[in-house]
Design an enzyme around this catalytic site. Structure first.
Site, PDB file in Angstrom:
ATOM      1  N   LYS A 107       9.640  -7.096  -5.787  1.00 50.16           N
ATOM      2  CA  LYS A 107       8.897  -6.423  -6.860  1.00 50.16           C
ATOM      3  C   LYS A 107       8.517  -5.052  -6.293  1.00 50.16           C
ATOM      4  O   LYS A 107       7.529  -4.910  -5.591  1.00 50.16           O
ATOM      5  CB  LYS A 107       7.644  -7.239  -7.206  1.00 50.16           C
ATOM      6  CG  LYS A 107       7.052  -7.005  -8.586  1.00 50.16           C
ATOM      7  CD  LYS A 107       6.589  -5.605  -8.877  1.00 50.16           C
ATOM      8  CE  LYS A 107       5.287  -5.202  -8.255  1.00 50.16           C
ATOM      9  NZ  LYS A 107       4.971  -3.762  -8.501  1.00 50.16           N
TER      10      LYS A 107
ATOM     11  N   GLY B 105       1.020  -2.359   1.008  1.00 50.02           N
ATOM     12  CA  GLY B 105       0.234  -1.687  -0.024  1.00 50.02           C
ATOM     13  C   GLY B 105      -1.198  -1.529   0.447  1.00 50.02           C
ATOM     14  O   GLY B 105      -1.479  -1.511   1.650  1.00 50.02           O
ATOM     15  N   SER B 106      -2.099  -1.473  -0.494  1.00 49.14           N
ATOM     16  CA  SER B 106      -3.495  -1.195  -0.153  1.00 49.14           C
ATOM     17  C   SER B 106      -4.199  -2.444   0.386  1.00 49.14           C
ATOM     18  O   SER B 106      -3.795  -3.575   0.095  1.00 49.14           O
ATOM     19  CB  SER B 106      -4.228  -0.698  -1.402  1.00 49.14           C
ATOM     20  OG  SER B 106      -4.193  -1.701  -2.395  1.00 49.14           O
ATOM     21  N   THR B 107      -5.242  -2.220   1.135  1.00 50.16           N
ATOM     22  CA  THR B 107      -6.035  -3.322   1.681  1.00 50.16           C
ATOM     23  C   THR B 107      -6.638  -4.151   0.545  1.00 50.16           C
ATOM     24  O   THR B 107      -6.666  -5.384   0.606  1.00 50.16           O
ATOM     25  CB  THR B 107      -7.119  -2.750   2.614  1.00 50.16           C
ATOM     26  OG1 THR B 107      -6.444  -2.153   3.726  1.00 50.16           O
ATOM     27  CG2 THR B 107      -8.071  -3.818   3.120  1.00 50.16           C
TER      28      THR B 107
ATOM     29  N   GLY C  14      -3.988  -6.308  -0.808  1.00 46.22           N
ATOM     30  CA  GLY C  14      -3.648  -7.285   0.240  1.00 46.22           C
ATOM     31  C   GLY C  14      -4.561  -8.499   0.181  1.00 46.22           C
ATOM     32  O   GLY C  14      -4.119  -9.644   0.332  1.00 46.22           O
TER      33      GLY C  14
ATOM     34  N   GLU D 291       1.091  -5.296   5.349  1.00 46.09           N
ATOM     35  CA  GLU D 291       1.067  -3.953   5.944  1.00 46.09           C
ATOM     36  C   GLU D 291       0.175  -3.111   5.039  1.00 46.09           C
ATOM     37  O   GLU D 291       0.563  -2.776   3.922  1.00 46.09           O
ATOM     38  CB  GLU D 291       2.483  -3.350   5.985  1.00 46.09           C
ATOM     39  CG  GLU D 291       3.459  -4.099   6.874  1.00 46.09           C
ATOM     40  CD  GLU D 291       3.248  -3.855   8.356  1.00 46.09           C
ATOM     41  OE1 GLU D 291       2.455  -2.964   8.726  1.00 46.09           O
ATOM     42  OE2 GLU D 291       3.878  -4.567   9.157  1.00 46.09           O
TER      43      GLU D 291
ATOM     44  N   CYS E  94       0.730   5.709   5.294  1.00 46.47           N
ATOM     45  CA  CYS E  94      -0.251   4.782   5.869  1.00 46.47           C
ATOM     46  C   CYS E  94      -0.604   5.133   7.306  1.00 46.47           C
ATOM     47  O   CYS E  94      -1.700   4.863   7.768  1.00 46.47           O
ATOM     48  CB  CYS E  94       0.275   3.356   5.783  1.00 46.47           C
ATOM     49  SG  CYS E  94       1.883   3.160   6.553  1.00 46.47           S
TER      50      CYS E  94
ATOM     51  N   GLU F 222      -9.757   5.605   3.309  1.00 49.16           N
ATOM     52  CA  GLU F 222      -8.385   6.092   3.213  1.00 49.16           C
ATOM     53  C   GLU F 222      -8.253   6.927   1.934  1.00 49.16           C
ATOM     54  O   GLU F 222      -8.560   6.443   0.839  1.00 49.16           O
ATOM     55  CB  GLU F 222      -7.397   4.926   3.170  1.00 49.16           C
ATOM     56  CG  GLU F 222      -5.959   5.403   3.183  1.00 49.16           C
ATOM     57  CD  GLU F 222      -4.941   4.289   3.023  1.00 49.16           C
ATOM     58  OE1 GLU F 222      -5.089   3.451   2.113  1.00 49.16           O
ATOM     59  OE2 GLU F 222      -3.977   4.256   3.802  1.00 49.16           O
TER      60      GLU F 222
HETATM   61  P1  NAP Z   1      -1.070  -0.938  -4.063  1.00 48.62           P
HETATM   62  O1  NAP Z   1      -1.761  -0.453  -5.248  1.00 48.62           O
HETATM   63  O2  NAP Z   1      -1.715  -1.962  -3.200  1.00 48.62           O
HETATM   64  O3  NAP Z   1       0.353  -1.468  -4.553  1.00 48.62           O
HETATM   65  C1  NAP Z   1       1.342  -1.984  -3.687  1.00 48.62           C
HETATM   66  C2  NAP Z   1       2.228  -2.929  -4.463  1.00 48.62           C
HETATM   67  O4  NAP Z   1       1.460  -4.067  -4.875  1.00 48.62           O
HETATM   68  C3  NAP Z   1       2.794  -2.325  -5.739  1.00 48.62           C
HETATM   69  O5  NAP Z   1       4.089  -2.827  -5.936  1.00 48.62           O
HETATM   70  C4  NAP Z   1       1.827  -2.837  -6.784  1.00 48.62           C
HETATM   71  O6  NAP Z   1       2.325  -2.825  -8.087  1.00 48.62           O
HETATM   72  C5  NAP Z   1       1.581  -4.238  -6.274  1.00 48.62           C
HETATM   73  N1  NAP Z   1       0.381  -4.863  -6.805  1.00 48.62           N
HETATM   74  C6  NAP Z   1      -0.722  -4.282  -7.338  1.00 48.62           C
HETATM   75  N2  NAP Z   1      -1.601  -5.219  -7.736  1.00 48.62           N
HETATM   76  C7  NAP Z   1      -1.063  -6.418  -7.455  1.00 48.62           C
HETATM   77  C8  NAP Z   1      -1.483  -7.772  -7.626  1.00 48.62           C
HETATM   78  N3  NAP Z   1      -2.657  -8.089  -8.191  1.00 48.62           N
HETATM   79  N4  NAP Z   1      -0.671  -8.770  -7.205  1.00 48.62           N
HETATM   80  C9  NAP Z   1       0.510  -8.493  -6.633  1.00 48.62           C
HETATM   81  N5  NAP Z   1       0.977  -7.234  -6.463  1.00 48.62           N
HETATM   82  C10 NAP Z   1       0.199  -6.208  -6.857  1.00 48.62           C
HETATM   83  O7  NAP Z   1      -0.696   0.242  -3.070  1.00 48.62           O
HETATM   84  P2  NAP Z   1      -0.052   1.619  -3.497  1.00 48.62           P
HETATM   85  O8  NAP Z   1      -1.084   2.398  -4.204  1.00 48.62           O
HETATM   86  O9  NAP Z   1       1.248   1.372  -4.163  1.00 48.62           O
HETATM   87  O10 NAP Z   1       0.291   2.206  -2.034  1.00 48.62           O
HETATM   88  C11 NAP Z   1      -0.665   2.843  -1.244  1.00 48.62           C
HETATM   89  C12 NAP Z   1      -1.256   1.904  -0.213  1.00 48.62           C
HETATM   90  O11 NAP Z   1      -0.233   1.294   0.570  1.00 48.62           O
HETATM   91  C13 NAP Z   1      -2.117   2.634   0.791  1.00 48.62           C
HETATM   92  O12 NAP Z   1      -3.289   1.901   1.039  1.00 48.62           O
HETATM   93  C14 NAP Z   1      -1.258   2.674   2.041  1.00 48.62           C
HETATM   94  O13 NAP Z   1      -1.953   2.814   3.238  1.00 48.62           O
HETATM   95  C15 NAP Z   1      -0.523   1.395   1.954  1.00 48.62           C
HETATM   96  N6  NAP Z   1       0.700   1.444   2.747  1.00 48.62           N
HETATM   97  C16 NAP Z   1       0.752   0.740   3.915  1.00 48.62           C
HETATM   98  C17 NAP Z   1       1.878   0.794   4.701  1.00 48.62           C
HETATM   99  C18 NAP Z   1       1.974   0.019   5.990  1.00 48.62           C
HETATM  100  O14 NAP Z   1       3.073  -0.181   6.471  1.00 48.62           O
HETATM  101  N7  NAP Z   1       0.878  -0.436   6.577  1.00 48.62           N
HETATM  102  C19 NAP Z   1       2.972   1.563   4.303  1.00 48.62           C
HETATM  103  C20 NAP Z   1       2.879   2.280   3.115  1.00 48.62           C
HETATM  104  C21 NAP Z   1       1.733   2.206   2.331  1.00 48.62           C
HETATM  105  P3  NAP Z   1       2.145  -1.517  -9.037  1.00 48.62           P
HETATM  106  O15 NAP Z   1       3.465  -0.904  -8.989  1.00 48.62           O
HETATM  107  O16 NAP Z   1       1.789  -1.989 -10.386  1.00 48.62           O
HETATM  108  O17 NAP Z   1       1.059  -0.659  -8.438  1.00 48.62           O
END
Ligand code: NAP
Ligand code: MG
Length: 503
Positions: A199, A252-254, A257, A274, A308, A405
């Site tokens: 996804k 994705g975001s904490t 997560g 991650e 990230c 962040e």
């Molecule tokens: P996000 O909002 O957490 O979304 C990540 C993914 O999760 C997206 O595909 C999102 O779908 C999905 N998602 C959202 N709500 C969900 C739920 N309730 N159940 C299951 N899946 C769900 O993060 P983002 O805004 O896309 O990315 C930014 C974050 O990612 C930052 O915090 C960044 O630090 C982190 N990140 C971490 C790493 C690492 O390797 N540690 C690498 C890159 C990014 P949608 O498409 O609908 O939003």
């Protein structure tokens, strides 16, 4: 201030043809519409124009995709040799390389990043990653263990272990580096013999769909890799809680997560996370400042700070504080901001209007926190979600901009004096995150002592956030669970079976 709109470059014919096609979900080797026929429009964040329309799946599509992945797990895929898996992963890398230009342009248009970064740091990194794990497919094996259970005589009993694929993997990825985020999960999953339902972030699904197309082209069996583009709260949530999924690999975001963890509890599926970061960059007065300045600028502003690992908290010793801040600010002011396809763009737009609003909210908080605005601080008139790279000086860890962040081009700088290293490390560790970090000094003793005290999954000396498929990557504390990359990155895709023989 407005971005140079007149310089927008048209993508190549191949890319335009790809965008114009009908984009559907990949389930069991077939391209299918969403069960309810829903679609979403994909926006170019540099122009705010719609560039593609993609099927938007929900829970019913996740059900179909998980069933296809489960069927494939026990089918042809389970019978092929590790050499054949290795060859297929390598062929996928070759196919992606043959489509380097297309993948690069799709990534630029989908995410906004500058073209050279997309080509050399993003797509090329994905190709390397596939080849690295192609090598691992043939090197997965168990152990033979001498045992004597229940008092059996030495030599009468033998235990051997086998490493088996963990099963059906649900992968959920973010939008900031769309292509590698998919490959970081797909490459070890294929090497281990798993099947996958992906996804991707609904804002940036195009390179995932290209990879799906290439998996079919190179002969990866139907159902091994399935793609359901959809919203997180809908398709993502359905995948995370699905009883037919054995493991979730999430980036994705904490905050999300933590939601994933709760959703995974129903069938106790395995989870790797991650998550976010707020990584420190620590500059001692003896450091080579000519290396620090570009290193810190890239560390903070790579992918417009939507990274990230970004080094968003710069700690500089008072003796070099002005030199470092002036140097990084000079680079930030000189960055050319524009659409990613424009050849001289150093920084592209942020991903969305919402992300720009969030980042501007942090910048406003910074302005009213008493921090010194060194450069930037403003959004750039549209179209496109552009924002100036921004540096706040004289920040401290009680400020919101220094703790949370931001995920945008905002660097917070703090000074330190001749305090002991423990005090500096305490500052470094004073957020909930522990993802990356770097220490800049010529003193090998200071460098290693600092590395030992910084509580992050990855700390670099005289560089920031080095990336290579062999370097284990992942977060401590609220930056995540588990590691991707390297041999450790295979582990979450494997389970161990111990067999004991008495004779
Ligand atoms: P996000 O909002 O957490 O979304 C990540 C993914 O999760 C997206 O595909 C999102 O779908 C999905 N998602 C959202 N709500 C969900 C739920 N309730 N159940 C299951 N899946 C769900 O993060 P983002 O805004 O896309 O990315 C930014 C974050 O990612 C930052 O915090 C960044 O630090 C982190 N990140 C971490 C790493 C690492 O390797 N540690 C690498 C890159 C990014 P949608 O498409 O609908 O939003
Ligand atoms: Mg999101």
């Amino acid at each position: 201030m407005s971005a140079a709109r007149e310089d927008i470059v048209t993508p190549g014919t191949e890319t335009r043809n790809f965008l114009a096609e009908k984009h559907r979900l990949l389930i069991g080797g077939e391209w299918v519409d969403a069960a309810d026929g829903a679609t979403i429009e994909i926006e170019d964040p540099a122009t705010e124009s719609v560039i593609a329309e993609v099927a938007c799946g929900g829970a019913a599509d996740i059900d179909r995709a998980v069933a296809a992945a489960r069927k494939a797990l026990k089918g042809e895929w389970s019978k092929i040799t590790s050499h054949e898996r290795s060859r297929l992963i390598w062929k996928l890398a070759d196919a992606l390389e043959a489509n380097l230009n297309l993948a690069t342009e799709l990534e630029v248009l989908d995410n906004g990043m500058p073209r050279p970064i997309a080509m050399y740091s993003i797509v090329a990194a994905g190709i390397n990653h596939l080849r690295y794990y192609a090598g691992w497919a043939t090197k997965i094996h168990g152990q033979t263990i001498p045992v004597s259970p229940g008092g059996t005589q030495r030599g009468d009993t033998l235990t051997y272990t086998q490493r088996e694929p963990v099963g059906v993997v649900g992968a959920i990825t973010p939008w900031n580096a769309p292509l590698p985020m998919v490959i970081l999960k797909l490459a070890p999953a294929l090497a281990a013999g798993c099947t996958m339902v992906l996804k991707p972030a609904e804002m940036t699904p195009l390179t995932a769909l290209l990879i799906g197309r290439l998996t079919k082209e190179v002969g990866i069996p139907d159902g091994v890799f399935n793609i359901v583009v959809g919203y997180g709260a809908d398709a993502g949530a359905a995948l995370a809680e699905h009883d037919g999924v054995d493991k979730i690999a999430f980036t994705g975001s904490t905050a999300v997560g933590k939601i994933i963890l709760k959703a995974a509890a129903g069938n106790l599926k395995k989870v790797t996370l991650e998550l976010g970061g707020k990584s420190p960059v620590v500059v001692f007065p003896d450091a080579d400042i000519e290396r620090v300045i570009p290193g810190a600028a890239r560390g903070a502003f790579f992918l417009q700070g939507q990274n990230c690992m970004a080094g968003t908290r710069l700690f500089a010793h008072e003796d070099v504080y002005d030199q470092v801040v002036d140097g990084v600010a000079a680079m930030a002011r000189a960055f050319k901001i524009g659409p990613g396809l424009q050849p001289d763009s150093d920084l592209g737009p942020l991903i969305s209007a919402a992300q720009r609003k969030t980042v501007m909210g942090f910048i406003d908080a910074g302005k009213s926190s008493g921090a010194e605005l060194v450069c930037g601080g403003a959004a750039i008139d549209g179209p496109g979600h552009f924002i100036q790279p921004t540096i706040f000086g004289r920040t401290n860890m009680s400020m919101r901009i220094a703790k949370e962040e931001i995920f945008g081009p905002v660097l917070c700088v703090q000074a330190f004096g001749d305090s002991d290293l423990d005090a500096i490390a305490e500052q470094c560790n004073s957020t909930v995150y522990g993802l990356s970090g770097s220490v800049w000094t010529r003193d090998i003793s200071v460098a290693h002592r600092m590395v030992n005290m910084i509580d992050s999954g990855q700390v670099s000396i005289n560089c920031h956030a080095a990336v290579d498929p062999a370097i284990p990557f992942g977060g401590n504390r609220q930056s995540g669970w588990g590691r991707e990359f390297g041999q450790e990155g295979l582990e979450p895709y494997l389970k161990t079976k111990a067999t004991t023989v008495m004779f």
